[in-house]
Design a protein around this motif. Sequence first.
Motif, PDB file in Angstrom:
ATOM      1  N   VAL A   1       0.775  -7.571  -4.543  1.00  0.00           N
ATOM      2  CA  VAL A   1       0.481  -6.222  -4.069  1.00  0.00           C
ATOM      3  C   VAL A   1       0.720  -5.245  -5.214  1.00  0.00           C
ATOM      4  O   VAL A   1       1.758  -5.307  -5.883  1.00  0.00           O
ATOM      5  N   PRO A   2      -0.228  -4.318  -5.480  1.00  0.00           N
ATOM      6  CA  PRO A   2       0.007  -3.306  -6.522  1.00  0.00           C
ATOM      7  C   PRO A   2       1.295  -2.540  -6.260  1.00  0.00           C
ATOM      8  O   PRO A   2       1.612  -2.184  -5.114  1.00  0.00           O
ATOM      9  N   SER A   3       2.040  -2.282  -7.313  1.00  0.00           N
ATOM     10  CA  SER A   3       3.361  -1.681  -7.172  1.00  0.00           C
ATOM     11  C   SER A   3       3.515  -0.531  -8.159  1.00  0.00           C
ATOM     12  O   SER A   3       3.191  -0.666  -9.343  1.00  0.00           O
ATOM     13  N   VAL A   4       4.011   0.577  -7.664  1.00  0.00           N
ATOM     14  CA  VAL A   4       4.373   1.716  -8.509  1.00  0.00           C
ATOM     15  C   VAL A   4       5.869   1.708  -8.783  1.00  0.00           C
ATOM     16  O   VAL A   4       6.314   2.015  -9.892  1.00  0.00           O
ATOM     17  N   ASP A   5       6.632   1.349  -7.775  1.00  0.00           N
ATOM     18  CA  ASP A   5       8.079   1.210  -7.942  1.00  0.00           C
ATOM     19  C   ASP A   5       8.343  -0.058  -8.762  1.00  0.00           C
ATOM     20  O   ASP A   5       7.961  -1.164  -8.356  1.00  0.00           O
ATOM     21  N   VAL A   6       8.969   0.075  -9.926  1.00  0.00           N
ATOM     22  CA  VAL A   6       9.198  -1.065 -10.814  1.00  0.00           C
ATOM     23  C   VAL A   6      10.613  -1.605 -10.662  1.00  0.00           C
ATOM     24  O   VAL A   6      11.145  -2.224 -11.570  1.00  0.00           O
ATOM     25  N   ARG A   7      11.213  -1.412  -9.510  1.00  0.00           N
ATOM     26  CA  ARG A   7      12.474  -2.057  -9.184  1.00  0.00           C
ATOM     27  C   ARG A   7      12.166  -3.320  -8.380  1.00  0.00           C
ATOM     28  O   ARG A   7      11.484  -3.269  -7.369  1.00  0.00           O
ATOM     29  N   PHE A   8      12.687  -4.441  -8.857  1.00  0.00           N
ATOM     30  CA  PHE A   8      12.391  -5.730  -8.244  1.00  0.00           C
ATOM     31  C   PHE A   8      13.695  -6.443  -7.915  1.00  0.00           C
ATOM     32  O   PHE A   8      14.711  -6.262  -8.591  1.00  0.00           O
ATOM     33  N   ARG A   9      13.613  -7.268  -6.900  1.00  0.00           N
ATOM     34  CA  ARG A   9      14.722  -8.168  -6.588  1.00  0.00           C
ATOM     35  C   ARG A   9      14.445  -9.540  -7.180  1.00  0.00           C
ATOM     36  O   ARG A   9      13.297  -9.884  -7.488  1.00  0.00           O
ATOM     37  N   ARG A  10      15.516 -10.308  -7.336  1.00  0.00           N
ATOM     38  CA  ARG A  10      15.367 -11.619  -7.976  1.00  0.00           C
ATOM     39  C   ARG A  10      14.602 -12.609  -7.116  1.00  0.00           C
ATOM     40  O   ARG A  10      14.169 -13.659  -7.605  1.00  0.00           O
ATOM     41  N   THR A  11      14.398 -12.309  -5.847  1.00  0.00           N
ATOM     42  CA  THR A  11      13.591 -13.167  -4.985  1.00  0.00           C
ATOM     43  C   THR A  11      12.106 -12.882  -5.138  1.00  0.00           C
ATOM     44  O   THR A  11      11.278 -13.567  -4.521  1.00  0.00           O
ATOM     45  N   GLU A  12      11.760 -11.890  -5.960  1.00  0.00           N
ATOM     46  CA  GLU A  12      10.368 -11.504  -6.127  1.00  0.00           C
ATOM     47  C   GLU A  12       9.825 -11.985  -7.465  1.00  0.00           C
ATOM     48  O   GLU A  12      10.560 -12.499  -8.311  1.00  0.00           O
ATOM     49  N   ARG A  13       8.529 -11.778  -7.638  1.00  0.00           N
ATOM     50  CA  ARG A  13       7.856 -12.104  -8.890  1.00  0.00           C
ATOM     51  C   ARG A  13       7.080 -10.883  -9.345  1.00  0.00           C
ATOM     52  O   ARG A  13       6.392 -10.242  -8.556  1.00  0.00           O
ATOM     53  N   ILE A  14       7.194 -10.558 -10.623  1.00  0.00           N
ATOM     54  CA  ILE A  14       6.427  -9.454 -11.188  1.00  0.00           C
ATOM     55  C   ILE A  14       5.160 -10.016 -11.819  1.00  0.00           C
ATOM     56  O   ILE A  14       5.177 -11.088 -12.437  1.00  0.00           O
ATOM     57  N   ARG A  15       4.089  -9.291 -11.644  1.00  0.00           N
ATOM     58  CA  ARG A  15       2.807  -9.666 -12.249  1.00  0.00           C
ATOM     59  C   ARG A  15       2.230  -8.429 -12.927  1.00  0.00           C
ATOM     60  O   ARG A  15       2.194  -7.342 -12.322  1.00  0.00           O
ATOM     61  N   VAL A  16       1.798  -8.581 -14.153  1.00  0.00           N
ATOM     62  CA  VAL A  16       1.204  -7.483 -14.912  1.00  0.00           C
ATOM     63  C   VAL A  16      -0.187  -7.916 -15.342  1.00  0.00           C
ATOM     64  O   VAL A  16      -0.351  -8.923 -16.040  1.00  0.00           O
ATOM     65  N   ASP A  17      -1.206  -7.153 -14.892  1.00  0.00           N
ATOM     66  CA  ASP A  17      -2.596  -7.458 -15.205  1.00  0.00           C
ATOM     67  C   ASP A  17      -3.129  -6.472 -16.234  1.00  0.00           C
ATOM     68  O   ASP A  17      -2.873  -5.262 -16.142  1.00  0.00           O
ATOM     69  N   VAL A  18      -3.893  -6.988 -17.206  1.00  0.00           N
ATOM     70  CA  VAL A  18      -4.610  -6.153 -18.173  1.00  0.00           C
ATOM     71  C   VAL A  18      -6.071  -6.584 -18.155  1.00  0.00           C
ATOM     72  O   VAL A  18      -6.391  -7.762 -17.949  1.00  0.00           O
ATOM     73  N   ALA A  19      -6.957  -5.625 -18.349  1.00  0.00           N
ATOM     74  CA  ALA A  19      -8.382  -5.923 -18.308  1.00  0.00           C
ATOM     75  C   ALA A  19      -8.759  -6.855 -19.454  1.00  0.00           C
ATOM     76  O   ALA A  19      -8.313  -6.689 -20.590  1.00  0.00           O
ATOM     77  N   ASP A  20      -9.589  -7.843 -19.127  1.00  0.00           N
ATOM     78  CA  ASP A  20     -10.052  -8.784 -20.146  1.00  0.00           C
ATOM     79  C   ASP A  20     -11.157  -8.138 -20.982  1.00  0.00           C
ATOM     80  O   ASP A  20     -12.070  -7.507 -20.438  1.00  0.00           O
ATOM     81  N   VAL A  21     -11.044  -8.270 -22.289  1.00  0.00           N
ATOM     82  CA  VAL A  21     -12.050  -7.771 -23.213  1.00  0.00           C
ATOM     83  C   VAL A  21     -12.601  -8.962 -23.990  1.00  0.00           C
ATOM     84  O   VAL A  21     -11.839  -9.657 -24.666  1.00  0.00           O
ATOM     85  N   PRO A  22     -13.903  -9.238 -23.880  1.00  0.00           N
ATOM     86  CA  PRO A  22     -14.469 -10.394 -24.593  1.00  0.00           C
ATOM     87  C   PRO A  22     -14.205 -10.311 -26.089  1.00  0.00           C
ATOM     88  O   PRO A  22     -14.233  -9.237 -26.689  1.00  0.00           O
TER      89      PRO A  22
END
Length: 551
Positions: free
Chosen positions: A455-476
């Motif tokens: 789920v997109p997240s603005v709050d960058v506080r995470f618990r250790r039971t969670e997983r962070i994912r960071v997406d960047v646009a692919d450029v050929p």
Amino acid sequence: VTFARRTSTIDSLVMGHWDWGDRARAVALDPTERTYQNCYPGLGPTPACADDDRGVADEMMARRRERQTLGALDDLVQSLRDAREERKAVLVLSDGWRLYRQSGALGRRLHCRVPLPTAGTDPRTGRLTTQGHDPAANGDLARCDAERMDLASDDNEVTFRMLLDRANRANVSFYSLDPRGVVVFDTPLSQPQTGRQAPGQPTIPSAGVDATRLQARQRALRDLAAGTDGVAVLNTTDLEGGLTRIAADLSSYYLLGYYSTGKLDGRFHAITVRIKRPGVSVRARRGFLAASQAEIGRAAAVSPAGRATSESQATRVATVVASLNARVPETPFRLAVASIWTASHAPQWWAIGEFDNNDMWSAGAHATATILNAAGDTVATAQAPIAAGVRGFTLDLTGPSNGGPGDYRLQVRVQPKRGDVPGQQAEVAAPLPGTPGAVAAIVKRRGPSTGNRDVPSVDVRFRRTERIRVDVADVPGTTVFGRLLDRNGNPMRIPIAMVPAPDADGRLWQSAQLPLGPLAPGDFVLEISRSDTAAGASPELPTFVAFRVVP
């Protein structure tokens, strides 16, 4: 690895494979050990040479295996040191180690020739080499002699003590368990042997020698546990009871931290922990090995690839980490933005919204996003429905190709589908970078609170039971790299793999995904950079995404 109090799994594994790791079990030798046997077949003296090589190959193999084991434990400690600040526990199933000392007997003359270092100059190339360079000499024997001299110089007692010091510095505790149970003799009757038996020499050592070896192995296991605040389970057939003790020890402890007033002198500093409660005993680490000024100097002089490579990047890391201390607004929804230049030289923004747990969003909503330039003119708009139960959303806004870099603003209005709830609006700065192709990142979370969905997240506080994912646009034609930094910009030994991740619209992203269980509460930074695969292209400035792991 997830720790639990249930010990039956490990207990059944040990009971079912009691010979696992048994040094006397018949296993295939690796090529190096077979070379040892070929060099020193253990045939005893010959008419041409009175030197006796019996037992040499077996001792070399035993010393090499012990060296490899201690080296693997040391590598594990070094890896766990940067994984998290909290206490790390390692369960070691072993029958112990003799901790070989230096041996002049192993380095003695054999084959009627004194073993010499093989380093020299290769007459064919004129370069230094460690390989035998005498065409008439046996190359394998020259290499065997070199390794024999090397193994004879090992002092594993010192290596073992250094391992304990490093484990204490890395906050790693070893829990040792001898799966053999109650042990009477150290040397098994089926002990394999290379070559012939020497006349008058017994197949197994005398009772006194065997007892000394057994005591040395068990002392090593006890010292491994005691020296790192662990527990040793030895001389017992109640493996389940021993594992229960270990589980209780791992789940019942206090982690106390303090700033030491000791000097950075490279010496051991003892720690004493006392409690006032009567009738209670306390077990704690015996102390720590302080770093020396020379070690600190070497750490500060690591190569640029091993740290933030410039003062400007270090400043950028400090800036994004400082932003974590900003107060998170208590609003019905929070807003963030990411912006880049596309390959067609058009500006593009992504509006990222995150809802709170307010019931106003239970029926879904409709979002409208607008990009405004510095003059207040509309540059791009986008809108989309938001399904019921969704906690986050992204909107894609693309501007005209004749637009330029500068200061822009993002306005987002979200209208809940519940008719009795007014709409909500938020606005954030949406600057457009001056470098086409700059990396822009979208942060997502996954965990129990999101139904195990990204789920997109603005709050960058995470618990250790969670997983962070960071997406960047692919450029050929480009390659994206990621690495994890601590709050000071130093890289951590946790690999970050970038994997392709297409979205529902068919757009391809490069995704960095990091489970947060191995990290301790604190501030961290994901560094994501992109470089052109064309020869001679310079890498772009990295993007730093700061996040906080909370208890």
